[in-house]
Write a protein that holds these residues in place. Structure first.
Motif, PDB file in Angstrom:
ATOM      1  N   LEU A   1      -5.030  -5.221  -4.072  1.00  0.00           N
ATOM      2  CA  LEU A   1      -4.220  -5.257  -2.864  1.00  0.00           C
ATOM      3  C   LEU A   1      -4.398  -6.582  -2.129  1.00  0.00           C
ATOM      4  O   LEU A   1      -3.418  -7.200  -1.692  1.00  0.00           O
TER       5      LEU A   1
ATOM      6  N   TRP B   1       0.821  -1.204   0.000  1.00  0.00           N
ATOM      7  CA  TRP B   1       0.000   0.000   0.000  1.00  0.00           C
ATOM      8  C   TRP B   1       0.857   1.257   0.000  1.00  0.00           C
ATOM      9  O   TRP B   1       0.585   2.200  -0.738  1.00  0.00           O
ATOM     10  N   GLY B   2       1.912   1.287   0.807  1.00  0.00           N
ATOM     11  CA  GLY B   2       2.690   2.505   0.962  1.00  0.00           C
ATOM     12  C   GLY B   2       3.757   2.708  -0.095  1.00  0.00           C
ATOM     13  O   GLY B   2       3.971   3.809  -0.568  1.00  0.00           O
ATOM     14  N   VAL B   3       4.444   1.644  -0.478  1.00  0.00           N
ATOM     15  CA  VAL B   3       5.562   1.779  -1.415  1.00  0.00           C
ATOM     16  C   VAL B   3       5.100   1.588  -2.858  1.00  0.00           C
ATOM     17  O   VAL B   3       5.390   2.401  -3.729  1.00  0.00           O
ATOM     18  N   LEU B   4       4.377   0.510  -3.113  1.00  0.00           N
ATOM     19  CA  LEU B   4       3.928   0.238  -4.482  1.00  0.00           C
ATOM     20  C   LEU B   4       2.661   0.992  -4.853  1.00  0.00           C
ATOM     21  O   LEU B   4       2.264   0.982  -6.017  1.00  0.00           O
ATOM     22  N   ARG B   5       2.016   1.616  -3.883  1.00  0.00           N
ATOM     23  CA  ARG B   5       0.820   2.429  -4.115  1.00  0.00           C
ATOM     24  C   ARG B   5      -0.314   1.647  -4.777  1.00  0.00           C
ATOM     25  O   ARG B   5      -0.962   2.136  -5.702  1.00  0.00           O
ATOM     26  N   VAL B   6      -0.538   0.428  -4.309  1.00  0.00           N
ATOM     27  CA  VAL B   6      -1.662  -0.367  -4.796  1.00  0.00           C
ATOM     28  C   VAL B   6      -2.906   0.160  -4.094  1.00  0.00           C
ATOM     29  O   VAL B   6      -3.067  -0.020  -2.893  1.00  0.00           O
ATOM     30  N   GLY B   7      -3.766   0.827  -4.846  1.00  0.00           N
ATOM     31  CA  GLY B   7      -4.921   1.474  -4.257  1.00  0.00           C
ATOM     32  C   GLY B   7      -6.204   0.672  -4.343  1.00  0.00           C
ATOM     33  O   GLY B   7      -7.092   0.825  -3.517  1.00  0.00           O
ATOM     34  N   ASN B   8      -6.310  -0.177  -5.326  1.00  0.00           N
ATOM     35  CA  ASN B   8      -7.505  -0.986  -5.505  1.00  0.00           C
ATOM     36  C   ASN B   8      -7.522  -2.084  -4.438  1.00  0.00           C
ATOM     37  O   ASN B   8      -6.579  -2.864  -4.320  1.00  0.00           O
TER      38      ASN B   8
END
Length: 135
Positions: free
Chosen positions: A103, A92-99
């Motif tokens: 995720l 969530w924080g580094v790869l910015r997977v928002g879905n």
């Protein structure tokens, strides 16, 4: 840690779903394809190494330290708890997977692979660090 890294690399013999989806996304002879097929293999290898360094090593060390003198299952539970938290933070924080669905899929995939490798590490450290009994 070499054992857990080797076990983690062996789990990637079964390719992740995202790699299979990327591999089948473009026809083999399409020169306009965004990603050549060897880059998918390279991405899986990079994912393995990154997960090992950023999640698996800290969670294995912290889990075996927190669970010392309590047994292998307690150490494994601590290691899995730390690994689950670090994996979620990394995705969530580094790869910015928002879905949320994506995720969840990535988290489950990495945790399934990591749990097998952490079991090998915690099992080996629990056998190795047995306290000696006084005579």
């Amino acid at each position: 840690m070499h054992l857990s890294g080797a076990l983690l690399a062996l789990t990637f013999l079964v390719p992740p779903a995202w790699a299979l989806d990327a591999y089948g996304a473009a026809p083999a002879g399409d020169p306009t394809a965004d990603v050549p097929p060897f880059m998918i293999f390279l991405a899986a290898l990079l994912a393995c190494v990154t997960f090992h360094v950023m999640v698996q090593i800290p969670s294995g060390l912290l889990g075996s330290w927190l669970g010392r003198n309590r047994g292998a299952l307690v150490s494994y539970a601590f290691a899995l708890t730390v690994a689950g938290t670090l994996t979620l933070a990394f995705l969530w924080g580094v790869l910015r997977v928002g879905n949320i669905a994506e995720l969840t899929d990535l988290w489950v995939d990495f945790m399934a692979r990591g749990s097998l490798a952490l079991a090998g590490y915690v099992g080996l450290t629990s056998l190795w660090a047995r306290p000696s009994r006084p005579a």
